[in-house]
Design a protein around this motif. Sequence first.
Motif, mmCIF file in Angstrom:
data_model
loop_
_atom_site.group_PDB
_atom_site.id
_atom_site.type_symbol
_atom_site.label_atom_id
_atom_site.label_comp_id
_atom_site.label_asym_id
_atom_site.label_seq_id
_atom_site.Cartn_x
_atom_site.Cartn_y
_atom_site.Cartn_z
ATOM 1 N N LEU A 151 0.791 -1.221 0.000
ATOM 2 C CA LEU A 151 0.000 0.000 0.000
ATOM 3 C C LEU A 151 0.829 1.280 0.000
ATOM 4 C CD1 LEU A 151 -2.562 -1.251 2.659
ATOM 5 C CD2 LEU A 151 -3.053 -0.895 0.233
ATOM 6 N N LEU A 152 1.908 1.320 0.794
ATOM 7 C CA LEU A 152 2.645 2.573 0.934
ATOM 8 C C LEU A 152 3.604 2.842 -0.217
ATOM 9 C CD1 LEU A 152 3.366 2.754 4.761
ATOM 10 C CD2 LEU A 152 1.385 3.556 3.451
ATOM 11 N N ILE A 153 4.223 1.780 -0.771
ATOM 12 C CA ILE A 153 5.108 2.015 -1.927
ATOM 13 C C ILE A 153 4.325 2.581 -3.103
ATOM 14 C CG2 ILE A 153 6.567 0.899 -3.667
ATOM 15 C CD1 ILE A 153 7.721 -0.833 -1.476
ATOM 16 N N PRO A 154 3.183 1.984 -3.492
ATOM 17 C CA PRO A 154 2.383 2.623 -4.544
ATOM 18 C C PRO A 154 1.938 4.039 -4.176
ATOM 19 C CG PRO A 154 1.680 0.363 -4.229
ATOM 20 C CD PRO A 154 2.628 0.675 -3.104
ATOM 21 N N TYR A 155 1.640 4.254 -2.906
ATOM 22 C CA TYR A 155 1.228 5.590 -2.465
ATOM 23 C C TYR A 155 2.349 6.603 -2.726
ATOM 24 C CZ TYR A 155 -0.421 9.305 0.633
ATOM 25 O OH TYR A 155 -0.838 10.513 1.139
ATOM 26 N N LEU A 156 3.572 6.239 -2.370
ATOM 27 C CA LEU A 156 4.707 7.146 -2.542
ATOM 28 C C LEU A 156 5.037 7.381 -4.010
ATOM 29 C CD1 LEU A 156 7.055 5.790 0.285
ATOM 30 C CD2 LEU A 156 5.730 7.921 0.296
ATOM 31 N N TRP A 170 1.310 17.080 -0.851
ATOM 32 C CA TRP A 170 0.623 15.995 -1.557
ATOM 33 C C TRP A 170 0.618 14.702 -0.755
ATOM 34 C CZ3 TRP A 170 3.161 16.790 -7.050
ATOM 35 C CH2 TRP A 170 2.669 17.978 -7.593
ATOM 36 N N LEU A 171 1.779 14.317 -0.258
ATOM 37 C CA LEU A 171 1.871 13.064 0.489
ATOM 38 C C LEU A 171 1.295 13.184 1.896
ATOM 39 C CD1 LEU A 171 5.449 11.893 -0.578
ATOM 40 C CD2 LEU A 171 3.276 10.852 -1.248
ATOM 41 N N VAL A 172 1.267 14.397 2.422
ATOM 42 C CA VAL A 172 0.772 14.600 3.781
ATOM 43 C C VAL A 172 -0.754 14.550 3.833
ATOM 44 C CG1 VAL A 172 0.676 16.199 5.727
ATOM 45 C CG2 VAL A 172 2.788 15.968 4.391
ATOM 46 N N TYR A 173 -1.396 15.208 2.866
ATOM 47 C CA TYR A 173 -2.857 15.256 2.853
ATOM 48 C C TYR A 173 -3.468 14.406 1.748
ATOM 49 C CZ TYR A 173 -2.252 19.059 6.147
ATOM 50 O OH TYR A 173 -1.902 19.788 7.248
ATOM 51 N N LEU A 196 -5.217 4.268 -0.280
ATOM 52 C CA LEU A 196 -4.081 3.400 0.019
ATOM 53 C C LEU A 196 -3.580 3.603 1.442
ATOM 54 C CD1 LEU A 196 -2.073 3.801 -3.308
ATOM 55 C CD2 LEU A 196 -3.542 1.877 -2.651
ATOM 56 N N ILE A 197 -3.272 4.832 1.791
ATOM 57 C CA ILE A 197 -2.715 5.070 3.118
ATOM 58 C C ILE A 197 -3.785 4.898 4.193
ATOM 59 C CG2 ILE A 197 -3.048 7.587 3.015
ATOM 60 C CD1 ILE A 197 -0.380 7.813 4.574
ATOM 61 N N ALA A 198 -5.026 5.256 3.869
ATOM 62 C CA ALA A 198 -6.106 5.045 4.831
ATOM 63 C C ALA A 198 -6.295 3.558 5.120
ATOM 64 C CB ALA A 198 -7.413 5.649 4.302
ATOM 65 N N ARG A 255 6.818 -4.396 -10.869
ATOM 66 C CA ARG A 255 6.074 -5.110 -9.830
ATOM 67 C C ARG A 255 6.177 -4.381 -8.500
ATOM 68 N NH1 ARG A 255 8.452 -9.445 -12.648
ATOM 69 N NH2 ARG A 255 10.075 -9.808 -11.066
ATOM 70 N N LEU A 256 7.319 -3.779 -8.253
ATOM 71 C CA LEU A 256 7.517 -3.066 -6.992
ATOM 72 C C LEU A 256 6.590 -1.862 -6.875
ATOM 73 C CD1 LEU A 256 9.224 -3.076 -4.410
ATOM 74 C CD2 LEU A 256 10.828 -1.546 -5.561
ATOM 75 N N ILE A 257 6.463 -1.068 -7.945
ATOM 76 C CA ILE A 257 5.609 0.116 -7.860
ATOM 77 C C ILE A 257 4.133 -0.255 -7.807
ATOM 78 C CG2 ILE A 257 7.319 1.553 -9.015
ATOM 79 C CD1 ILE A 257 5.499 1.563 -11.460
ATOM 80 N N LEU A 258 3.812 -1.482 -8.229
ATOM 81 C CA LEU A 258 2.443 -1.968 -8.093
ATOM 82 C C LEU A 258 2.173 -2.518 -6.693
ATOM 83 C CD1 LEU A 258 1.894 -3.840 -11.485
ATOM 84 C CD2 LEU A 258 0.865 -1.667 -10.788
ATOM 85 N N GLY A 259 3.221 -2.570 -5.881
ATOM 86 C CA GLY A 259 3.056 -3.064 -4.532
ATOM 87 C C GLY A 259 3.274 -4.548 -4.387
ATOM 88 N N GLU A 260 3.792 -5.177 -5.439
ATOM 89 C CA GLU A 260 4.042 -6.617 -5.396
ATOM 90 C C GLU A 260 5.498 -6.891 -5.062
ATOM 91 O OE1 GLU A 260 2.690 -8.506 -8.999
ATOM 92 O OE2 GLU A 260 1.151 -6.973 -9.264
ATOM 93 N N SER A 261 5.777 -8.115 -4.729
ATOM 94 C CA SER A 261 7.158 -8.513 -4.507
ATOM 95 C C SER A 261 7.916 -8.451 -5.817
ATOM 96 C CB SER A 261 7.215 -9.946 -3.948
ATOM 97 O OG SER A 261 8.545 -10.407 -3.941
ATOM 98 N N ALA A 262 9.124 -7.897 -5.776
ATOM 99 C CA ALA A 262 9.922 -7.803 -6.986
ATOM 100 C C ALA A 262 10.282 -9.181 -7.537
ATOM 101 C CB ALA A 262 11.205 -7.007 -6.714
ATOM 102 N N ARG A 263 10.251 -10.201 -6.672
ATOM 103 C CA ARG A 263 10.609 -11.557 -7.092
ATOM 104 C C ARG A 263 9.393 -12.365 -7.501
ATOM 105 N NH1 ARG A 263 13.796 -13.224 -1.772
ATOM 106 N NH2 ARG A 263 11.977 -12.127 -0.947
ATOM 107 N N ARG A 264 8.223 -11.752 -7.446
ATOM 108 C CA ARG A 264 6.996 -12.468 -7.727
ATOM 109 C C ARG A 264 6.891 -12.775 -9.220
ATOM 110 N NH1 ARG A 264 1.195 -10.059 -5.817
ATOM 111 N NH2 ARG A 264 -0.122 -11.857 -6.270
#
Length: 355
Positions: free
Chosen positions: A98-103, A130-133, A141-143, A337-346
């Motif tokens: 959730l947080l990696i895609p958020y960032l 932007w990231l704060v609010y 995602l962050i919620a 895959r990482l920016i989608l929030g998945e494991s890079a090795r997936r």
Amino acid sequence: MTATDQSVAPARRANRDIRIDTLRGVACLLLVSMHVIGHNSTAGIRVDDDSAYRWFADSFMYLRMPLFSVLAGFVYGWRPLRARSAYRGFMGKKARRLLIPYLVFVPLIGLAQSIVPDANNPTQLAPWEWLVYSLSPYWFLIATFWVFAVIAWVDTRGWLDDLRVVITAIVVVGLVDVVVPAQDRSYEFLSLRSALFLSTFFLTGLAAARFNWSRARARWKWLVGIAALMLFGLTQLGLFGVIPRVHNRNEIIGTALGVLGCLALLSLNMRSSLLARIGAYSAGIFLVHSFVIAGVRAVLRRSGVESIEVLFAAGLMFGIVGSIAIIMVLRKVAPGRLILGESARRPAREAVRAL
């Protein structure tokens, strides 16, 4: 019967369930169509406030994001966190999910809203805010991360194993959500206010899975369905100006409709292979559809296309199909895959799991 007794069978199921994926597909269609239409007459495809498109978008505002959250809670109910020692690892996975895609996507949507003409909901926030609010739709995602953080911690204590306790929690959290101001910016710090809003529906999904709503007596399902239809009728009367309109999703009628409407949808046990295929990519569609829609709309308007019907159909179709195509491309490489929030090795061939 205890929660453990009732949830053993669902917990043993495979990752995918066509009924849940079908509802994920429904949620995706509602979300994408909303962003194609736009939140008001100056956004999206710029429909008039009295158009059928505006009616459709406003009619389902009480179900769109609650349905995503109910389904997240339902899936968590299949695979709950029980061991306190596993909490850190569990939340680490949720941070990646959730947080990696958020960032990644919050700055991207902020730039798009600042640069692209006619962007939906151009932000009034300074870039450092932007990231704060947060920016729509990524507040979800962050919620949701905060929802997992609190409810999973509570669950490791066994406090949600009694149906009466969970129902009480749903009612109390829902009422607090109604009371806390919805528009006060101070409450939107790191989307904490939105986390409160989502908690009611996440707990509803958790209860539906843990206490086996699918096997509830028919009369309870009928009562829930009838109550949901009555509340939907009230919101319709508001949209047509017969009674005062329910403007916010966290008003008591909107919250009740979100809870009961989602339970009613779960009761239907809908199975659609097409919707389930869309639903299997729901997390990725959520992340990238806004960019696809904006690109398609810009191309069509530059080409002289002004037909609302064409803009809507193209935006909806490409918002779904185009998003899935982008997801498939991103998943072929580890950074994608990482920016989608998945494991890079997936493995790239594995279906995207919902939030």
